[in-house]
Design a protein around this motif. Structure first.
Motif, PDB file in Angstrom:
ATOM      1  N   ILE A  39       0.850  -1.182   0.000  1.00 49.13           N
ATOM      2  CA  ILE A  39       0.000   0.000   0.000  1.00 49.13           C
ATOM      3  C   ILE A  39       0.891   1.239   0.000  1.00 49.13           C
ATOM      4  O   ILE A  39       1.742   1.408   0.865  1.00 49.13           O
ATOM      5  N   LYS A  40       0.688   2.092  -0.990  1.00 45.11           N
ATOM      6  CA  LYS A  40       1.519   3.294  -1.103  1.00 45.11           C
ATOM      7  C   LYS A  40       0.759   4.515  -0.582  1.00 45.11           C
ATOM      8  O   LYS A  40      -0.340   4.824  -1.047  1.00 45.11           O
ATOM      9  N   PHE A  41       1.367   5.172   0.403  1.00 47.23           N
ATOM     10  CA  PHE A  41       0.761   6.357   0.975  1.00 47.23           C
ATOM     11  C   PHE A  41       1.548   7.593   0.540  1.00 47.23           C
ATOM     12  O   PHE A  41       2.732   7.513   0.257  1.00 47.23           O
ATOM     13  N   ILE A  42       0.882   8.741   0.511  1.00 51.98           N
ATOM     14  CA  ILE A  42       1.550  10.023   0.245  1.00 51.98           C
ATOM     15  C   ILE A  42       1.497  10.840   1.529  1.00 51.98           C
ATOM     16  O   ILE A  42       0.424  11.042   2.106  1.00 51.98           O
ATOM     17  N   ASN A  43       2.662  11.275   1.971  1.00 53.66           N
ATOM     18  CA  ASN A  43       2.746  12.091   3.177  1.00 53.66           C
ATOM     19  C   ASN A  43       3.110  13.528   2.830  1.00 53.66           C
ATOM     20  O   ASN A  43       3.736  13.792   1.799  1.00 53.66           O
ATOM     21  N   HIS A  44       2.716  14.452   3.676  1.00 55.19           N
ATOM     22  CA  HIS A  44       2.982  15.875   3.473  1.00 55.19           C
ATOM     23  C   HIS A  44       3.496  16.465   4.790  1.00 55.19           C
ATOM     24  O   HIS A  44       2.923  16.207   5.849  1.00 55.19           O
ATOM     25  N   THR A  45       4.573  17.223   4.703  1.00 53.72           N
ATOM     26  CA  THR A  45       5.083  17.925   5.882  1.00 53.72           C
ATOM     27  C   THR A  45       4.451  19.309   5.942  1.00 53.72           C
ATOM     28  O   THR A  45       4.562  20.094   4.993  1.00 53.72           O
ATOM     29  N   VAL A  46       3.754  19.572   7.016  1.00 52.87           N
ATOM     30  CA  VAL A  46       2.990  20.809   7.145  1.00 52.87           C
ATOM     31  C   VAL A  46       3.903  22.032   7.119  1.00 52.87           C
ATOM     32  O   VAL A  46       4.925  22.089   7.798  1.00 52.87           O
ATOM     33  N   LYS A  47       3.498  23.010   6.290  1.00 52.08           N
ATOM     34  CA  LYS A  47       4.233  24.277   6.169  1.00 52.08           C
ATOM     35  C   LYS A  47       3.332  25.423   6.629  1.00 52.08           C
ATOM     36  O   LYS A  47       2.122  25.247   6.822  1.00 52.08           O
ATOM     37  N   HIS A  48       3.918  26.601   6.791  1.00 50.31           N
ATOM     38  CA  HIS A  48       3.138  27.792   7.160  1.00 50.31           C
ATOM     39  C   HIS A  48       2.038  28.017   6.124  1.00 50.31           C
ATOM     40  O   HIS A  48       2.285  27.958   4.913  1.00 50.31           O
TER      41      HIS A  48
ATOM     42  N   ALA B 211     -12.197  15.305   6.189  1.00 49.72           N
ATOM     43  CA  ALA B 211     -12.583  14.246   7.121  1.00 49.72           C
ATOM     44  C   ALA B 211     -11.676  13.030   6.984  1.00 49.72           C
ATOM     45  O   ALA B 211     -11.321  12.391   7.978  1.00 49.72           O
ATOM     46  N   GLN B 212     -11.290  12.715   5.733  1.00 47.93           N
ATOM     47  CA  GLN B 212     -10.416  11.562   5.519  1.00 47.93           C
ATOM     48  C   GLN B 212      -9.022  11.812   6.087  1.00 47.93           C
ATOM     49  O   GLN B 212      -8.425  10.933   6.725  1.00 47.93           O
ATOM     50  N   ILE B 213      -8.489  13.011   5.872  1.00 46.93           N
ATOM     51  CA  ILE B 213      -7.180  13.355   6.439  1.00 46.93           C
ATOM     52  C   ILE B 213      -7.248  13.315   7.968  1.00 46.93           C
ATOM     53  O   ILE B 213      -6.325  12.840   8.634  1.00 46.93           O
TER      54      ILE B 213
ATOM     55  N   TYR C  98      -8.095  21.634   5.126  1.00 47.01           N
ATOM     56  CA  TYR C  98      -8.984  21.811   3.979  1.00 47.01           C
ATOM     57  C   TYR C  98      -8.198  22.118   2.707  1.00 47.01           C
ATOM     58  O   TYR C  98      -8.525  21.618   1.619  1.00 47.01           O
ATOM     59  N   ARG C  99      -7.139  22.928   2.817  1.00 51.98           N
ATOM     60  CA  ARG C  99      -6.307  23.219   1.658  1.00 51.98           C
ATOM     61  C   ARG C  99      -5.567  21.973   1.183  1.00 51.98           C
ATOM     62  O   ARG C  99      -5.427  21.733  -0.019  1.00 51.98           O
ATOM     63  N   LEU C 100      -5.103  21.164   2.129  1.00 58.21           N
ATOM     64  CA  LEU C 100      -4.400  19.940   1.768  1.00 58.21           C
ATOM     65  C   LEU C 100      -5.354  18.943   1.111  1.00 58.21           C
ATOM     66  O   LEU C 100      -4.983  18.251   0.158  1.00 58.21           O
ATOM     67  N   ALA C 101      -6.577  18.880   1.605  1.00 61.42           N
ATOM     68  CA  ALA C 101      -7.573  17.985   1.018  1.00 61.42           C
ATOM     69  C   ALA C 101      -7.832  18.362  -0.436  1.00 61.42           C
ATOM     70  O   ALA C 101      -7.908  17.490  -1.319  1.00 61.42           O
ATOM     71  N   SER C 102      -7.953  19.659  -0.700  1.00 62.52           N
ATOM     72  CA  SER C 102      -8.175  20.126  -2.061  1.00 62.52           C
ATOM     73  C   SER C 102      -6.964  19.836  -2.948  1.00 62.52           C
ATOM     74  O   SER C 102      -7.103  19.393  -4.094  1.00 62.52           O
ATOM     75  N   LYS C 103      -5.783  20.037  -2.406  1.00 59.60           N
ATOM     76  CA  LYS C 103      -4.544  19.831  -3.168  1.00 59.60           C
ATOM     77  C   LYS C 103      -4.352  18.370  -3.569  1.00 59.60           C
ATOM     78  O   LYS C 103      -3.933  18.074  -4.700  1.00 59.60           O
TER      79      LYS C 103
ATOM     80  N   GLN D  41       4.719  18.982  11.111  1.00 62.50           N
ATOM     81  CA  GLN D  41       4.005  17.738  11.320  1.00 62.50           C
ATOM     82  C   GLN D  41       3.891  16.962  10.002  1.00 62.50           C
ATOM     83  O   GLN D  41       3.639  17.538   8.941  1.00 62.50           O
ATOM     84  N   LYS D  42       4.087  15.662  10.037  1.00 62.31           N
ATOM     85  CA  LYS D  42       3.941  14.834   8.845  1.00 62.31           C
ATOM     86  C   LYS D  42       2.551  14.205   8.838  1.00 62.31           C
ATOM     87  O   LYS D  42       2.161  13.541   9.792  1.00 62.31           O
ATOM     88  N   LEU D  43       1.812  14.462   7.765  1.00 59.43           N
ATOM     89  CA  LEU D  43       0.447  13.983   7.647  1.00 59.43           C
ATOM     90  C   LEU D  43       0.328  13.036   6.445  1.00 59.43           C
ATOM     91  O   LEU D  43       0.921  13.281   5.402  1.00 59.43           O
ATOM     92  N   ARG D  44      -0.446  11.994   6.623  1.00 57.94           N
ATOM     93  CA  ARG D  44      -0.828  11.189   5.463  1.00 57.94           C
ATOM     94  C   ARG D  44      -1.952  11.931   4.761  1.00 57.94           C
ATOM     95  O   ARG D  44      -2.965  12.280   5.366  1.00 57.94           O
ATOM     96  N   VAL D  45      -1.773  12.181   3.453  1.00 54.83           N
ATOM     97  CA  VAL D  45      -2.767  12.967   2.712  1.00 54.83           C
ATOM     98  C   VAL D  45      -3.365  12.178   1.534  1.00 54.83           C
ATOM     99  O   VAL D  45      -4.250  12.667   0.844  1.00 54.83           O
ATOM    100  N   LYS D  46      -2.873  10.940   1.297  1.00 54.84           N
ATOM    101  CA  LYS D  46      -3.416  10.134   0.216  1.00 54.84           C
ATOM    102  C   LYS D  46      -2.988   8.694   0.373  1.00 54.84           C
ATOM    103  O   LYS D  46      -1.917   8.430   0.933  1.00 54.84           O
TER     104      LYS D  46
END
Length: 211
Positions: free
Chosen positions: A163-172, A188-190, A177-182, A206-211
């Motif tokens: 299973i391949k996940f995409i992570n995002h490191t939170v920036k200023h 809700a899923q994030i 909601y912006r990450l969900a759109s991106k 913070q590192k978030l799974r976004v996909k």
């Protein structure tokens, strides 16, 4: 069934199970192998008559088919019995119902209900998962785990478990909601993936799974 038909059948089972893995924690390779084994690559009479890949009994939304099956009695005698099986409108609903049955089936231990297939959900490898299915009482066939393992290895079904996940490191300036759109998902899923609080609070770095 030729190789291209087998590939299509594997994809038919694998895609929805893999997509739902983060919710179910059931390895896709196990479900694909079960479908292949129990339906004969979708060619069984039960699959053709009712889209029932996994031989699930009972009714589904009031729909069923009946078949005469041979069962082995306590003394080893063979008896013909009429069995009611679920009839599904589509193969997709058969897969979905099978997964939900694994997730929700319960047994009582010391008087308390526990998930019957929790060990299957906890399994990190297809071998452990196959053994867990048998240990949880899924099949009477003592060779059932090895049959699944053989199918998985012959057709490289374990590739579906990567299973391949995409992570995002939170920036200023980032918000959930912006990450969900991106990333083409929902806030809700994030929130669910990352166990965020009710306010969807995140912080820089913070590192978030976004996909």
């Amino acid at each position: 069934m030729d190789a291209s038909e087998q590939t299509a059948f594997i994809k038919l089972l694998g895609e929805p199970v893999q997509k739902d893995y983060t919710r179910t924690h059931i390895l896709p390779s196990l479900v694909i192998a079960q479908g292949i084994l129990e339906s004969g690559w979708g060619t069984s009479e039960l699959t053709k008559s009712s889209n029932n890949l996994f031989g699930r009994r009972g009714t589904y939304n009031g729909k069923s088919v009946q078949r005469i099956d041979t069962e082995i009695g306590k003394e080893g005698e063979r008896n013909d019995v009429v069995v009611t099986y679920r009839k599904y409108p589509t193969i997709a609903e058969s897969i979905k119902d099978h997964i939900e049955s694994l997730l929700t089936s319960e047994i009582k231990v010391n008087g308390k209900p526990v998930k019957r297939y929790q060990r299957v959900m906890d399994a990190k490898t297809y071998k452990d998962g196959a053994l867990a299915l048998k240990a949880s009482g899924y099949a009477a066939d003592i060779d059932y785990p090895q049959k699944l393992i053989t199918i998985i290895e012959k057709y490289n079904l374990h590739e579906w478990d990567k299973i391949k996940f995409i992570n995002h490191t939170v920036k200023h300036g980032d918000t959930v909601y912006r990450l969900a759109s991106k990333y083409g998902t929902t806030a809700a899923q994030i929130k669910s993936w990352n166990q965020l609080n009710q306010n969807y609070t995140i912080f820089v770095g913070q590192k978030l799974r976004v996909k």
